[in-house]
Design a protein around this motif. Structure first.
Motif, mmCIF file in Angstrom:
data_model
loop_
_atom_site.group_PDB
_atom_site.id
_atom_site.type_symbol
_atom_site.label_atom_id
_atom_site.label_comp_id
_atom_site.label_asym_id
_atom_site.label_seq_id
_atom_site.Cartn_x
_atom_site.Cartn_y
_atom_site.Cartn_z
ATOM 1 N N GLY A 128 -13.460 1.028 -4.215
ATOM 2 C CA GLY A 128 -14.412 -0.041 -4.498
ATOM 3 C C GLY A 128 -15.851 0.450 -4.521
ATOM 4 N N TYR A 187 -5.877 1.032 -7.239
ATOM 5 C CA TYR A 187 -5.316 0.057 -6.303
ATOM 6 C C TYR A 187 -3.799 -0.036 -6.469
ATOM 7 C CZ TYR A 187 -9.759 -1.682 -4.544
ATOM 8 O OH TYR A 187 -10.976 -1.786 -3.906
ATOM 9 N N VAL A 193 -9.967 1.469 -11.549
ATOM 10 C CA VAL A 193 -9.840 0.644 -10.342
ATOM 11 C C VAL A 193 -8.444 0.041 -10.271
ATOM 12 C CG1 VAL A 193 -10.586 -1.509 -9.226
ATOM 13 C CG2 VAL A 193 -12.287 0.100 -10.081
ATOM 14 N N ALA A 197 -18.119 -3.571 -3.776
ATOM 15 C CA ALA A 197 -16.882 -3.068 -3.175
ATOM 16 C C ALA A 197 -16.163 -4.179 -2.414
ATOM 17 C CB ALA A 197 -17.189 -1.902 -2.242
ATOM 18 N N GLY A 230 -7.619 -6.171 -7.692
ATOM 19 C CA GLY A 230 -8.711 -5.220 -7.899
ATOM 20 C C GLY A 230 -9.280 -5.310 -9.295
ATOM 21 N N MET A 266 -14.211 -6.403 -4.807
ATOM 22 C CA MET A 266 -12.976 -5.778 -5.296
ATOM 23 C C MET A 266 -11.903 -5.707 -4.211
ATOM 24 S SD MET A 266 -14.406 -2.756 -7.808
ATOM 25 C CE MET A 266 -16.172 -2.728 -7.573
ATOM 26 N N VAL A 267 -12.300 -5.282 -3.014
ATOM 27 C CA VAL A 267 -11.341 -5.192 -1.912
ATOM 28 C C VAL A 267 -10.842 -6.576 -1.532
ATOM 29 C CG1 VAL A 267 -11.043 -4.550 0.513
ATOM 30 C CG2 VAL A 267 -12.327 -3.054 -1.008
ATOM 31 N N GLU A 289 -19.514 -12.529 -9.913
ATOM 32 C CA GLU A 289 -18.781 -12.293 -8.665
ATOM 33 C C GLU A 289 -18.533 -13.595 -7.905
ATOM 34 O OE1 GLU A 289 -21.690 -8.751 -9.240
ATOM 35 O OE2 GLU A 289 -21.706 -10.939 -9.483
ATOM 36 N N ALA A 320 -13.145 -6.184 -10.218
ATOM 37 C CA ALA A 320 -13.972 -5.248 -10.975
ATOM 38 C C ALA A 320 -14.584 -5.914 -12.202
ATOM 39 C CB ALA A 320 -13.136 -4.035 -11.386
ATOM 40 N N GLU A 332 -8.988 1.568 -0.204
ATOM 41 C CA GLU A 332 -9.470 0.460 -1.025
ATOM 42 C C GLU A 332 -10.998 0.446 -1.058
ATOM 43 O OE1 GLU A 332 -5.774 -2.646 -0.132
ATOM 44 O OE2 GLU A 332 -7.760 -2.982 0.745
ATOM 45 N N SER A 337 -8.485 -7.975 -4.235
ATOM 46 C CA SER A 337 -7.218 -7.256 -4.206
ATOM 47 C C SER A 337 -6.299 -7.782 -3.112
ATOM 48 C CB SER A 337 -7.486 -5.765 -4.017
ATOM 49 O OG SER A 337 -6.280 -5.035 -3.953
#
Length: 361
Positions: free
Chosen positions: A142, A109, A105, A182, A276, A185-186, A288, A280, A138, A189
């Motif tokens: 993700g 990215y 990941v 996803a 990213g 992560m997006v 999260e 992850a 992205e 990032s």
């Protein structure tokens, strides 16, 4: 690699027992990434200067003080990626699936950011890749990573979302976990990318967050500590402490050359990759939501942009003098170093608040 080569020798030679310990290997990853950065960064900066000529394009509508930064090379994130990758592969257990997912990941990215930086340099403007193209890739990375994490994790963790302050509780998302992972992560990032606007501003909060998630990975990967803290035990997640250690070491090495006045910028190559990576790791460790607290500074910067755009489109008026938020304070007359250090303080406070969720359950 060192772990896989030397771990079997621990049964024969006592000194090699050190390689059994996650804490030792995490420290080794920090130092290795730091040494790689100090040895190769000066050469990379010199090479980037020769190749880029005028350096990163500076926004014409940005703070006037930024015009003096013209000629500073960008793509310093390449060195961060190299240092993190080599250090991680040297010290981590290569049979651990989570490590490979997070590392891929990060590199993925980083490649998107590299393409963006390359176009900015060759076209001599600040646009780079189209927003749709960048976001599409992205999301693809993700989604693939979230699906892989879900596949590797054992039920009920595989499709569950943990909630801070509530022990032994998971919101079961089933396959909806993939778009949620996803999104994390997006979002992370791009949040780091928006924060990367002043010398040293993004890298220190990133190191703080990486240090926190290194601790979280270590604790969630250890059944005893996870049970004591009443957090969800994720077998195998502990190896990500090594990866986070490599992020911290590479970050310190980068800060040495990015401290005001910066000799190099990380560019989207670095900021997209770092964000990213944090996203992850948070998905793997089932923290999260905690990432939104520990990385609260990144959230504030992102929200400032959303509010600014929404307000201008709906009312024709701007809430801030300029977005992201750090530029607003620059426009108010704060010195760049003042903005950076105060934002570091905010990031540190938010990190402490985020870590407090480990026990307040």
């Amino acid at each position: 690699m060192l772990y896989n080569l030397l771990f079997p020798l621990a049964d024969v030679f006592t000194p090699f027992n050190l390689f059994r310990y996650l804490t030792f290997r995490t420290g080794g990853a920090v130092l290795t990434a730091l040494v790689i950065s100090f040895v190769f960064f000066p050469r990379l900066i010199a090479w980037l200067k020769r190749k880029q000529g005028e350096g990163q394009p500076i926004r014409s509508d940005g703070p006037e003080s930024h015009l003096k930064k013209k000629g500073t090379p960008t793509m310093g994130g390449l060195m961060i990626l190299i240092a993190v990758s080599i250090s991680t592969l040297l010290w981590v257990d290569l049979t651990n699936a989570y490590t490979w997912i997070v590392l891929l990941v990060t590199i993925g990215y980083g490649l998107i950011g590299f393409g963006d930086d390359y176009l900015k340099l060759t076209k001599r403007n600040t646009k780079g890749l189209s927003g749709r193209f960048r976001l599409t890739w992205e999301i693809i990375i993700g989604v693939a990573a979230a699906a892989a994490i879900m596949y590797v994790s054992a039920p009920p963790l595989s499709g569950g979302l943990a909630v801070p302050f509530v022990k032994d509780f998971l919101i079961q998302l089933s396959w909806f976990f993939i778009p949620v992972g996803a999104f994390v992560m997006v979002g992370a990032s791009n949040a780091v990318n928006l924060t990367d606007g002043l010398d040293g501003l993004a890298i220190v909060p990133t190191m703080i967050a990486a240090g926190c998630f290194g601790l979280i990975a270590y604790l969630t990967g250890n059944a005893i500590f996870a049970n004591y803290l009443q957090i969800h035990h994720v077998p195998g997640a502990g190896e990500l402490a090594v990866f986070c250690g490599a992020l911290v070491g590479a970050g310190i090495g980068f800060l040495w050359y990015n401290a005001p006045p910066a000799m190099v910028f990380m560019g989207d190559t670095g900021s997209l990759a770092l964000g990213g990576a944090l996203g992850a790791v948070s998905v793997v460790t089932k923290h999260e939501i905690v990432l939104a607290i520990i990385g609260g500074l990144f959230v504030l910067e992102t929200v400032s942009v959303i509010v600014q755009v929404a307000s201008f489109k709906l009312t024709g008026k701007r809430v801030f003098r300029m977005a992201p938020l750090h530029h607003h304070f620059e426009k108010k007359g704060w010195a760049e170093s003042t903005v950076v250090i105060r934002f570091w303080i905010i990031a540190s406070i938010l990190a402490l608040v985020g870590l407090s969720t480990l026990k307040l359950r």
